[in-house]
Write a protein that holds these residues in place. Sequence first.
Motif, short mmCIF file in Angstrom:
data_model
loop_
_atom_site.label_atom_id
_atom_site.label_comp_id
_atom_site.label_asym_id
_atom_site.label_seq_id
_atom_site.Cartn_x
_atom_site.Cartn_y
_atom_site.Cartn_z
N GLN B 134 0.83 -1.19 0.00
CA GLN B 134 0.00 0.00 0.00
C GLN B 134 0.87 1.24 0.00
O GLN B 134 1.82 1.34 0.76
N PHE B 135 0.55 2.17 -0.86
CA PHE B 135 1.38 3.36 -0.89
C PHE B 135 0.58 4.64 -1.08
O PHE B 135 1.14 5.70 -1.29
N GLU B 136 -0.73 4.53 -1.03
CA GLU B 136 -1.54 5.75 -1.10
C GLU B 136 -2.40 5.88 0.14
O GLU B 136 -3.08 4.93 0.54
N PHE B 137 -2.36 7.05 0.72
CA PHE B 137 -3.06 7.25 1.99
C PHE B 137 -3.76 8.61 2.00
O PHE B 137 -3.26 9.57 1.43
N ASN B 138 -4.90 8.65 2.69
CA ASN B 138 -5.56 9.92 2.95
C ASN B 138 -5.50 10.21 4.43
O ASN B 138 -5.74 9.32 5.25
N ILE B 139 -5.17 11.43 4.72
CA ILE B 139 -5.09 11.81 6.13
C ILE B 139 -5.57 13.26 6.24
O ILE B 139 -4.91 14.16 5.74
N GLY B 140 -6.74 13.43 6.83
CA GLY B 140 -7.35 14.76 6.84
C GLY B 140 -7.58 15.21 5.41
O GLY B 140 -8.07 14.44 4.59
N LYS B 141 -7.18 16.42 5.11
CA LYS B 141 -7.34 16.91 3.73
C LYS B 141 -6.10 16.61 2.90
O LYS B 141 -5.95 17.13 1.81
N PHE B 142 -5.22 15.81 3.43
CA PHE B 142 -4.00 15.47 2.69
C PHE B 142 -4.14 14.13 1.98
O PHE B 142 -4.92 13.27 2.39
N HIS B 143 -3.35 13.99 0.95
CA HIS B 143 -3.20 12.70 0.30
C HIS B 143 -1.70 12.44 0.16
O HIS B 143 -0.96 13.29 -0.32
N LEU B 144 -1.29 11.27 0.62
CA LEU B 144 0.13 10.92 0.50
C LEU B 144 0.30 9.81 -0.52
O LEU B 144 -0.34 8.76 -0.44
N ASN B 145 1.15 10.06 -1.50
CA ASN B 145 1.59 9.00 -2.40
C ASN B 145 3.03 8.70 -2.00
O ASN B 145 3.95 9.44 -2.36
N SER B 146 3.20 7.59 -1.29
CA SER B 146 4.52 7.35 -0.71
C SER B 146 5.46 6.69 -1.70
O SER B 146 6.61 6.44 -1.40
N LYS B 147 4.94 6.41 -2.88
CA LYS B 147 5.81 5.87 -3.92
C LYS B 147 6.49 7.02 -4.65
O LYS B 147 7.70 6.98 -4.90
#
Lengths: 238, 238
Positions: B134-147
């Motif tokens: 897994q490499f995509e995350f939502n946190i609050g109004k943020f989106h993280l693409n950790s790739k």
Amino acid sequence: MENVNKKILLVEDDLNFGAVLKDYLMLNDFDVTLAKNGMEGFEKFKKDTFDLCILDVMMPYKDGYTLAKEIREKNNEVPIIFLTAKSMKEDVLKGYKAGADDYLNKPFDSEVLLMKIKAIIQRKSSDVKAEQVQFEFNIGKFHLNSKLRFLTFNNEEPIKLSPKENELLKMLILHENDLMPRELALTKIWRDDNYFTSRSMDVYIAKLRKYLKLDEDVEILNIHGEGFRLVVKNKVSV
Amino acid sequence: MENVNKKILLVEDDLNFGAVLKDYLMLNDFDVTLAKNGMEGFEKFKKDTFDLCILDVMMPYKDGYTLAKEIREKNNEVPIIFLTAKSMKEDVLKGYKAGADDYLNKPFDSEVLLMKIKAIIQRKSSDVKAEQVQFEFNIGKFHLNSKLRFLTFNNEEPIKLSPKENELLKMLILHENDLMPRELALTKIWRDDNYFTSRSMDVYIAKLRKYLKLDEDVEILNIHGEGFRLVVKNKVSV
DNA sequence: CATAGGTGTTAATGTTTGGTTAATGCATTA
DNA sequence: TAATGCATTAACCAAACATTAACACCTATG
């Protein structure tokens, strides 16, 4: 989650070398238990929990391979490193088959050993999930989350607890309505039982009482000369 | 768990030796990709997913240590074994610091290598959670693409994260609302747990807090002596 | 090959938190 | 009623944390 030193079981029949290595490892913040042969090593292994075993291969009574197999029967997880003067291929293979995680030929450099230890323990310490301990409790109208060290009253804003407050409250809850002996808390939480730690504990009891005032049904009582008792009155059955 | 062969990236500039080793490993049921220098090795690493990397240390263009560091920036899970003719202590230490899992001096016995490979791969595959594809995350109004190491706020221009920022944020998110122990991040991301890495981690927490200020509902809290906690307030149910 | 930019560590400084000890007074027991 | 144990508050010190800045290192690029 306390920052406690990693524990190493070191089994080495050369007493001089064993003592030197033990000192070196202890200087590097490991807790080291030294055993001087396989027999003793296995006894000590059974009596405690270790993060790593370092075994000499050639020992009287019980050699390292045999010991490793016995250890593996009890515990399939703990990392094992062999120390040996041999470098024969057969022996190395035999070691891996006995469940070794690594292999080191004597004489070796102590810094290299240290790196290997760190690398191996790091790999394993990711399996911290074994910490499946209970950490949520209800007491009166309170809820304690002892992992986050939060004490919540009636869904209000949580009260942050210090580590000692948290441990002490948890121990009281685990003895709810029953005696929690002074000595128990002192030896378990303060790791020492003397005049000063005992005074310190009193201070913490006072702090907890202040928090618990919010719910008049929850109270910490003293049992003179014995310890404390956390009582919950008017408990409603669910 | 499918019964698919484990994939090994072998980087070795001695073409003869490389080919022989490759054949030997393939005979033992591994899928082997051979690269003949560090440059090529990195290219092939990026294009596929491997269960293990075996790197020669002395290579033209890009040596094994440098390659290891690059690989670690992309992926700090994959096991790495160094092959080397050197047996100097400094080099061995350098290797471990670059994130090695093991070290082997040439000439070595192929069966020994095989045992090490099996031991290492076994260790890793027991880390079932290492399956963190897994490499995509939502946190609050943020989106993280950790790739891609992109942190996006409200579809604005993405913030580029450094490898360490990215890893740390990901680990916090994976423990959302719960404790992420200091020790875990230090051993997993910094691969060492000492005073300095701990200070370094504090610096990274400060950096992340600065980014996360954009959303006032997202916050990194400290739990004294334990670790950090990423909380999201006012979460709306979907 | 100089240099700007990106990354990570170390240093420096100030703040917060946690724990012990001291001081004072009250309670219990022998 | 003296001696001991307990209760509470406050003062103090050490450790953990926060933040900014300086520094070292590497890489890409003009």
